[in-house]
Design a protein around this motif. Sequence first.
Motif, PDB file in Angstrom:
ATOM      1  N   PRO A   1     -11.948  23.091  70.175  1.00  0.00           N
ATOM      2  CA  PRO A   1     -11.318  24.395  70.754  1.00  0.00           C
ATOM      3  C   PRO A   1     -11.217  23.962  71.977  1.00  0.00           C
ATOM      4  O   PRO A   1      -9.850  24.116  73.053  1.00  0.00           O
ATOM      5  N   ILE A   2     -11.621  22.938  72.624  1.00  0.00           N
ATOM      6  CA  ILE A   2     -11.054  22.422  74.087  1.00  0.00           C
ATOM      7  C   ILE A   2     -10.049  21.236  74.087  1.00  0.00           C
ATOM      8  O   ILE A   2      -8.981  21.472  74.966  1.00  0.00           O
ATOM      9  N   ARG A   3     -10.108  20.764  72.880  1.00  0.00           N
ATOM     10  CA  ARG A   3      -8.916  19.309  72.622  1.00  0.00           C
ATOM     11  C   ARG A   3      -7.904  20.900  72.489  1.00  0.00           C
ATOM     12  O   ARG A   3      -6.073  20.037  72.976  1.00  0.00           O
ATOM     13  N   VAL A   4      -7.618  21.420  71.448  1.00  0.00           N
ATOM     14  CA  VAL A   4      -6.342  22.540  71.764  1.00  0.00           C
ATOM     15  C   VAL A   4      -6.148  22.981  72.996  1.00  0.00           C
ATOM     16  O   VAL A   4      -4.747  23.201  72.765  1.00  0.00           O
ATOM     17  N   LEU A   5      -7.455  23.783  73.148  1.00  0.00           N
ATOM     18  CA  LEU A   5      -6.637  24.434  74.684  1.00  0.00           C
ATOM     19  C   LEU A   5      -5.859  23.152  75.482  1.00  0.00           C
ATOM     20  O   LEU A   5      -5.309  23.735  76.118  1.00  0.00           O
ATOM     21  N   ILE A   6      -6.547  22.249  75.794  1.00  0.00           N
ATOM     22  CA  ILE A   6      -6.161  20.734  76.656  1.00  0.00           C
ATOM     23  C   ILE A   6      -4.441  20.531  75.733  1.00  0.00           C
ATOM     24  O   ILE A   6      -3.807  20.354  77.161  1.00  0.00           O
ATOM     25  N   VAL A   7      -4.358  21.036  75.175  1.00  0.00           N
ATOM     26  CA  VAL A   7      -3.046  20.399  74.433  1.00  0.00           C
ATOM     27  C   VAL A   7      -2.233  21.446  74.859  1.00  0.00           C
ATOM     28  O   VAL A   7      -0.704  21.677  75.549  1.00  0.00           O
ATOM     29  N   LEU A   8      -2.696  22.816  75.277  1.00  0.00           N
ATOM     30  CA  LEU A   8      -1.102  23.637  75.007  1.00  0.00           C
ATOM     31  C   LEU A   8      -1.361  23.835  76.509  1.00  0.00           C
ATOM     32  O   LEU A   8      -0.349  24.016  76.655  1.00  0.00           O
ATOM     33  N   LEU A   9      -2.402  23.552  77.482  1.00  0.00           N
ATOM     34  CA  LEU A   9      -2.085  23.420  78.746  1.00  0.00           C
ATOM     35  C   LEU A   9      -1.106  22.446  78.835  1.00  0.00           C
ATOM     36  O   LEU A   9      -0.148  22.374  79.435  1.00  0.00           O
ATOM     37  N   VAL A  10      -1.430  21.534  78.389  1.00  0.00           N
ATOM     38  CA  VAL A  10      -0.660  20.270  78.699  1.00  0.00           C
ATOM     39  C   VAL A  10       1.286  20.190  78.204  1.00  0.00           C
ATOM     40  O   VAL A  10       2.265  20.342  78.906  1.00  0.00           O
ATOM     41  N   MET A  11       1.230  21.568  77.295  1.00  0.00           N
ATOM     42  CA  MET A  11       2.700  21.666  76.088  1.00  0.00           C
ATOM     43  C   MET A  11       2.773  23.036  76.864  1.00  0.00           C
ATOM     44  O   MET A  11       4.680  22.759  77.429  1.00  0.00           O
ATOM     45  N   MET A  12       2.299  23.490  78.252  1.00  0.00           N
ATOM     46  CA  MET A  12       3.127  24.786  78.905  1.00  0.00           C
ATOM     47  C   MET A  12       3.244  23.984  80.348  1.00  0.00           C
ATOM     48  O   MET A  12       4.272  23.982  80.568  1.00  0.00           O
ATOM     49  N   ALA A  13       2.719  23.614  80.940  1.00  0.00           N
ATOM     50  CA  ALA A  13       2.689  21.927  82.164  1.00  0.00           C
ATOM     51  C   ALA A  13       4.715  21.344  81.700  1.00  0.00           C
ATOM     52  O   ALA A  13       4.868  21.281  82.696  1.00  0.00           O
ATOM     53  N   VAL A  14       4.934  20.811  80.501  1.00  0.00           N
ATOM     54  CA  VAL A  14       5.900  19.696  80.053  1.00  0.00           C
ATOM     55  C   VAL A  14       6.633  20.998  79.818  1.00  0.00           C
ATOM     56  O   VAL A  14       7.994  21.163  80.640  1.00  0.00           O
ATOM     57  N   LEU A  15       6.734  22.596  79.337  1.00  0.00           N
ATOM     58  CA  LEU A  15       7.781  23.314  79.365  1.00  0.00           C
ATOM     59  C   LEU A  15       7.789  24.077  80.871  1.00  0.00           C
ATOM     60  O   LEU A  15       9.177  24.056  81.217  1.00  0.00           O
ATOM     61  N   LEU A  16       6.979  24.317  82.082  1.00  0.00           N
ATOM     62  CA  LEU A  16       7.169  24.307  83.386  1.00  0.00           C
ATOM     63  C   LEU A  16       8.238  23.747  84.021  1.00  0.00           C
ATOM     64  O   LEU A  16       9.010  23.587  84.691  1.00  0.00           O
ATOM     65  N   VAL A  17       7.665  22.080  83.492  1.00  0.00           N
ATOM     66  CA  VAL A  17       8.673  21.282  84.508  1.00  0.00           C
ATOM     67  C   VAL A  17      10.088  21.481  83.706  1.00  0.00           C
ATOM     68  O   VAL A  17      11.481  21.083  84.212  1.00  0.00           O
ATOM     69  N   ALA A  18      10.434  21.150  81.985  1.00  0.00           N
ATOM     70  CA  ALA A  18      11.552  21.271  81.909  1.00  0.00           C
ATOM     71  C   ALA A  18      12.146  22.447  82.237  1.00  0.00           C
ATOM     72  O   ALA A  18      13.457  22.804  82.860  1.00  0.00           O
ATOM     73  N   ALA A  19      11.852  23.941  82.027  1.00  0.00           N
ATOM     74  CA  ALA A  19      12.322  24.670  82.703  1.00  0.00           C
ATOM     75  C   ALA A  19      12.823  25.025  84.417  1.00  0.00           C
ATOM     76  O   ALA A  19      14.346  24.936  84.414  1.00  0.00           O
ATOM     77  N   LEU A  20      11.937  24.578  85.301  1.00  0.00           N
ATOM     78  CA  LEU A  20      12.192  24.404  87.167  1.00  0.00           C
ATOM     79  C   LEU A  20      13.632  23.245  87.056  1.00  0.00           C
ATOM     80  O   LEU A  20      14.449  23.364  87.378  1.00  0.00           O
TER      81      LEU A  20
END
Length: 222
Positions: free
Chosen positions: A15-34
């Motif tokens: 679950p921790i690994r999944v959470l980390i992956v999700l957070l990284v993906m969200m950060a990438v998407l946010l940067v891309a949106a900006l």
Amino acid sequence: LSARRTEDEGRGRKPIRVLIVLLVMMAVLLVAALVAILVLSGTGAFAITSIDTVATEHLSEENIGKLANVPEGTTLLSYDEGAITKNLKRNPWVGSVSYTREFPDRLRIEVTERKVDCLVKMSTGSVCWCLGDDGVWIEPVNLAVRDGESSDDVALGMAQQMGSLLIADVPTSMSPSAGQSATDEELKAVSSYREQFSEDFASQIVRFSAPSVESLSCTLKS
């Protein structure tokens, strides 16, 4: 037992690994949106082609549009709220401004007018000044005094129609200017008294006489 512990630890890490992956993906998407917003704001995408305004008591839709003076080619991603608000506040009736972006090309501007808190009448003449609830001078109004009427009575009637307080007999040295803050000591003294009165008593006051700081009086509804 050792094998079970290892298996349990492995399950706990998933679950921790999944959470980390999700957070990284969200950060990438946010940067891309900006990055996308920054790129688009420098292009003609979402250029404003229509400005909707809402008329107020003292400002027509056309007046608001002209005052806003939104530069041609401005987009919904790059318009300068501060500059537009500054333009609008050249009219002293403008108190606050709100903006709504309606993609792809429409900007909605809504103005909230200043509320007249006091009508200020000089000791001579037949001109009163509207004073906003934020202490800013708004505009002068002429009193239509007819035979048999006193300018004070006409001013009081006008103030009551506006739902505001009349401050009369102020010295002629007072020089109001539209859009500027009122800094006169007589008005500060009136404000200080109003703050000290109870809400019930203050609501009964219809008129202050303020020829000087040392000589203030008020008239009640009764």
